[in-house]
Design a protein around this motif. Sequence first.
Motif, PDB file in Angstrom:
ATOM      1  N   ASN A 133       9.878  -3.313  -4.659  1.00  0.00           N
ATOM      2  CA  ASN A 133       8.404  -3.317  -4.616  1.00  0.00           C
ATOM      3  C   ASN A 133       7.815  -4.630  -4.107  1.00  0.00           C
ATOM      4  N   GLN A 134       8.575  -5.326  -3.283  1.00  0.00           N
ATOM      5  CA  GLN A 134       8.071  -6.575  -2.729  1.00  0.00           C
ATOM      6  C   GLN A 134       8.201  -6.589  -1.211  1.00  0.00           C
ATOM      7  N   GLY A 135       7.676  -7.644  -0.608  1.00  0.00           N
ATOM      8  CA  GLY A 135       7.718  -7.771   0.840  1.00  0.00           C
ATOM      9  C   GLY A 135       9.047  -8.309   1.329  1.00  0.00           C
ATOM     10  N   LEU A 136       9.110  -8.560   2.606  1.00  0.00           N
ATOM     11  CA  LEU A 136      10.312  -9.095   3.238  1.00  0.00           C
ATOM     12  C   LEU A 136      10.281 -10.617   3.217  1.00  0.00           C
ATOM     13  N   GLN A 137      11.331 -11.204   2.694  1.00  0.00           N
ATOM     14  CA  GLN A 137      11.426 -12.662   2.618  1.00  0.00           C
ATOM     15  C   GLN A 137      12.527 -13.141   3.552  1.00  0.00           C
ATOM     16  N   LEU A 138      12.200 -14.128   4.373  1.00  0.00           N
ATOM     17  CA  LEU A 138      13.191 -14.656   5.300  1.00  0.00           C
ATOM     18  C   LEU A 138      14.287 -15.383   4.535  1.00  0.00           C
ATOM     19  N   LEU A 139      15.506 -14.936   4.746  1.00  0.00           N
ATOM     20  CA  LEU A 139      16.669 -15.502   4.051  1.00  0.00           C
ATOM     21  C   LEU A 139      17.283 -16.619   4.890  1.00  0.00           C
ATOM     22  N   PRO A 148      -5.548  -4.103   0.421  1.00  0.00           N
ATOM     23  CA  PRO A 148      -5.145  -4.205  -0.983  1.00  0.00           C
ATOM     24  C   PRO A 148      -3.621  -4.105  -1.119  1.00  0.00           C
ATOM     25  N   ARG A 149      -3.099  -4.332  -2.284  1.00  0.00           N
ATOM     26  CA  ARG A 149      -1.662  -4.183  -2.494  1.00  0.00           C
ATOM     27  C   ARG A 149      -1.274  -2.723  -2.653  1.00  0.00           C
ATOM     28  N   THR A 191      -8.402   1.431   5.366  1.00  0.00           N
ATOM     29  CA  THR A 191      -8.403   0.172   6.118  1.00  0.00           C
ATOM     30  C   THR A 191      -7.556  -0.836   5.381  1.00  0.00           C
ATOM     31  N   LEU A 192      -6.559  -1.357   6.064  1.00  0.00           N
ATOM     32  CA  LEU A 192      -5.674  -2.369   5.506  1.00  0.00           C
ATOM     33  C   LEU A 192      -5.988  -3.697   6.169  1.00  0.00           C
ATOM     34  N   LYS A 193      -5.968  -4.758   5.367  1.00  0.00           N
ATOM     35  CA  LYS A 193      -6.309  -6.067   5.904  1.00  0.00           C
ATOM     36  C   LYS A 193      -5.134  -7.026   5.820  1.00  0.00           C
ATOM     37  N   CYS A 194      -5.109  -7.934   6.762  1.00  0.00           N
ATOM     38  CA  CYS A 194      -4.022  -8.913   6.844  1.00  0.00           C
ATOM     39  C   CYS A 194      -4.607 -10.267   7.225  1.00  0.00           C
ATOM     40  N   TYR A 195      -4.250 -11.276   6.441  1.00  0.00           N
ATOM     41  CA  TYR A 195      -4.676 -12.645   6.730  1.00  0.00           C
ATOM     42  C   TYR A 195      -3.421 -13.449   7.033  1.00  0.00           C
ATOM     43  N   THR A 213       1.177  -3.458   1.785  1.00  0.00           N
ATOM     44  CA  THR A 213       0.230  -2.547   1.136  1.00  0.00           C
ATOM     45  C   THR A 213       0.928  -1.205   0.982  1.00  0.00           C
ATOM     46  N   ARG A 214       1.010  -0.754  -0.245  1.00  0.00           N
ATOM     47  CA  ARG A 214       1.634   0.552  -0.477  1.00  0.00           C
ATOM     48  C   ARG A 214       0.547   1.615  -0.438  1.00  0.00           C
ATOM     49  N   LEU A 215       0.622   2.466   0.550  1.00  0.00           N
ATOM     50  CA  LEU A 215      -0.350   3.541   0.718  1.00  0.00           C
ATOM     51  C   LEU A 215       0.254   4.850   0.233  1.00  0.00           C
TER      52      LEU A 215
END
Lengths: 114, 114
Positions: free
Chosen positions: A41-47, B8-9, B20-24, B109-111
């Motif tokens: 349930n997490q994002g991709l982390q650069l290893l 959102p997450r 709409t998904l946002k990315c910073y 973001t989990r949709l």
Amino acid sequence: AQSVTQLDSQVPVFEEAPVELRCNYSSSVSVYLFWYVQYPNQGLQLLLKYLSGSTLVKGINGFEAEFNKSQTSFHLRKPSVHISDTAEYFCAVSFYSGTYKYIFGTGTRLKVLA
Amino acid sequence: AAGVIQSPRHLIKEKRETATLKCYPIPRHDTVYWYQQGPGQDPQFLISFYEKMQSDKGSIPDRFSAQQFSDYHSELNMSSLELGDSALYFCASSVTGNTKNIQYFGAGTRLSVL
């Protein structure tokens, strides 16, 4: 065309044992190589990453990988795994074709057993 | 260090709705990428933007559109949602130069489309 192959979809290993996750790639142009880790349930982390220079690269959490150009491989290794290393590991290549592109392997699920 | 922020997450929508998904991106990163990761799948590239212009296009459905704004944040707009759009959507950012397109990923973001 470029492609990435992770032969093992799942790798079970006991805690404190060594592990190797295999990654092979195919490319007609120069590539850069990466390993990413994805915890549940997490994002991709650069290893770790291989861009140039020494073929043995060290990453976070005690992982390392060796770039082998003749075998077109970039296998990931850790001498002693922990329960917390349980995650999905993705190998990726980056190459330039007008813009930089990324291609991911299908992932290897590492399950560390107590 | 600042990372890629996605919001959102989690998002729950019904069929035929829009999302709409946002990315910073990381500060000073000029390139943004969007990926879709289905259950048990590797991330699939959707679209990327460099300096607010579309730089590459992958397997993005016509129902989806995206843009990058003057502050470099990006939005992925998804219309007429289908059950099959349920996935984890990642944004990544990179900076041109000597870093060979190292992409740094957000948490996603989990949709869920019901």
